[in-house]
Write an enzyme that holds these catalytic residues in place. Structure first.
Site, PDB file in Angstrom:
ATOM      1  N   GLU A 281      -5.223  13.569  33.387  1.00 50.61           N
ATOM      2  CA  GLU A 281      -5.917  14.762  33.900  1.00 50.61           C
ATOM      3  C   GLU A 281      -4.945  15.930  34.062  1.00 50.61           C
ATOM      4  O   GLU A 281      -5.286  17.081  33.790  1.00 50.61           O
ATOM      5  CB  GLU A 281      -6.623  14.467  35.230  1.00 50.61           C
ATOM      6  CG  GLU A 281      -7.718  13.397  35.149  1.00 50.61           C
ATOM      7  CD  GLU A 281      -8.805  13.736  34.142  1.00 50.61           C
ATOM      8  OE1 GLU A 281      -9.095  14.925  33.949  1.00 50.61           O
ATOM      9  OE2 GLU A 281      -9.350  12.791  33.538  1.00 50.61           O
ATOM     10  N   ASP A 362      -3.676  12.744  26.537  1.00 51.70           N
ATOM     11  CA  ASP A 362      -3.142  11.377  26.423  1.00 51.70           C
ATOM     12  C   ASP A 362      -1.634  11.412  26.150  1.00 51.70           C
ATOM     13  O   ASP A 362      -0.872  10.639  26.725  1.00 51.70           O
ATOM     14  CB  ASP A 362      -3.851  10.614  25.296  1.00 51.70           C
ATOM     15  CG  ASP A 362      -5.175  10.008  25.766  1.00 51.70           C
ATOM     16  OD1 ASP A 362      -5.459  10.067  26.981  1.00 51.70           O
ATOM     17  OD2 ASP A 362      -5.912   9.470  24.916  1.00 51.70           O
TER      18      ASP A 362
END
Ligand code: ZN
Length: 416
Positions: A281, A362
């Site tokens: 996040e 990611d």
């Protein structure tokens, strides 16, 4: 442009986009059904056959519901336009309000929203209380459903009505370039909503609290400061009030930016996995994905508003869509009905862009936490949310905001 050309253009876009959506949905169903009997090898350790089959059945049930929704929505749009429904609503409102006044427009929007809500109610009741319940996800009670409805109606009236009044007034008073003013107001409103929503409105529906687990909070605070994010922006939300689905998301900007974990997610993840999801996040935050999205939204909507400014002057735009009266409200409503079929070709582009952001987040997570932890967190998320591991590649290419499970995990493993 004659009104017949307009009708033909509208019908072609509507039927073509619905046809493609139906075709993609059927492809997805066939693909998921075809892979129902075996867990893909790369997930054999983390997901058992029963969970895999539950995910397949859940995906198939949602697909069937989606196809019903598609047909139901198509009938609604046709009823409103060529079926004369919108004109009928306009005439009905005219029996109470002066059709040249701004209040008429607000009442028309009100009537349209209420009837649209009633039209969709059977489908949404079925979705929450039958489909979601059948797979063990629904936690919403009838009382909560009603109180949510009352709150969201009140908020739409308190915020929506003044905003609409302002837009209708600009359309009437600003001459030929009204659409630039309206666009500016809507962009400003959107930016304000991004600050107001997470801080003032979301808490009306859910509880947001700081992390309670102190050991976890200490680790998380370290990660946050390592990544330059103020620690006050991490919240746990009681998502379990409404549903068993777990998630984490990043929202807002400036002082209102925050990362939100569902309590359902925290229950299943271990501290390493929480850290990895949080790092993902934070990747969205570091790469400024929200700012990029706002910028693209502003640009796209500028083009759309220019188009709206032009269409609003064409008689064919109204007559071709089954409306003989003229008003600012009718212009806005007809345009909003056109948007979905005509912007449909943008769907795969937006999905591609979103998947690109997921890969970037990611990669950031791999650099600041461990890839293995993110992989095991994702496997738990797929399992607990009954997300399919075997989507149809074309369906996925078109719609998926996140990369398909197998590809995403392969990327993460390669990075580790
Ligand atoms: Zn993400």
């Amino acid at each position: 442009m004659t009104h017949l050309t307009m009708t033909a253009l509208f019908l072609s876009a509507l039927l073509l986009s619905s046809g493609i959506r139906l075709w993609l949905s059927l492809r997805q169903a066939a693909h998921v059904r075809g892979h129902r009997d075996a867990v893909p090898v790369e997930f054999a350790g983390g997901i058992d056959l029963a969970s895999h089959q539950k995910a397949a059945d859940y995906t198939l049930a949602k697909g069937r519901h989606g196809r019903f929704d598609l047909a139901w929505g198509l009938v609604w749009v046709l009823l409103l336009t060529l079926g004369g429904g919108l004109q009928l609503m306009h005439d009905t409102v005219s029996t109470v309000f002066d059709p040249t006044g701004l209040w008429h427009g607000i009442a028309l929007f009100g009537l349209l929203s209420v009837s649209g809500f009633l039209w969709e109610l059977p489908g949404s009741l079925y979705y929450t209380f039958s489909l979601e319940a059948r797979f063990g996800f629904n936690k919403t009670t009838a009382a909560l459903f009603l109180s949510d409805l009352a709150k969201s109606t009140l908020i739409s009236v308190l915020i929506g009505a003044p905003l609409l009044w302002c837009v209708l007034w600009l359309m009437r008073s600003m001459g030929a370039h009204w659409w630039i003013w309206t666009w500016g107001v809507l962009i400003a409103f959107n930016l304000a909503a991004m600050v107001i929503y997470p801080v003032f409105i979301a808490p009306l529906f859910n509880k947001f609290e700081p992390l309670k687990d102190e050991a976890l909070a200490a680790r998380v605070t370290q990660l946050l400061s390592r990544c330059g994010f103020r620690a006050k922006g991490l919240f746990v939300m009681d998502g379990s009030r409404r549903s068993g689905h777990g998630n984490a998301y990043f929202t807002g900007f400036g002082a209102a930016k925050r990362i939100v974990f569902y309590d359902t997610l925290l229950e299943t993840l271990n501290p390493d996995e929480v850290e990895a999801v949080l790092a993902h996040e934070l990747g969205h935050f570091k790469h400024r994905h929200i700012v990029q999205r706002v910028a693209v939204f502003a640009l796209l909507s500028f083009i759309l508003f220019a188009l709206l400014g032009w269409l609003g002057q064409q008689d064919a735009f109204f007559n071709g869509l089954g409306v003989s009266s003229r008003s600012e409200a009718l212009t806005l409503i007809l345009f909003s009905l056109l948007l979905a079929p005509f912007t449909f070709p943008l769907t795969p582009l937006m999905s591609y862009w979103s998947r690109k952001h997921e890969f970037e987040a990611d990669a950031y997570a791999v650099a600041h936490a461990r890839a293995d932890d993110l992989v095991s967190a994702l496997v738990k998320l797929y399992r607990d949310n009954a997300s399919t591991l075997t989507p149809d590649p074309l369906h996925s290419l078109f719609y998926d905001s996140h990369p398909p499970a197998a590809i995403r995990i392969a990327h993460l493993k390669a990075a580790a």
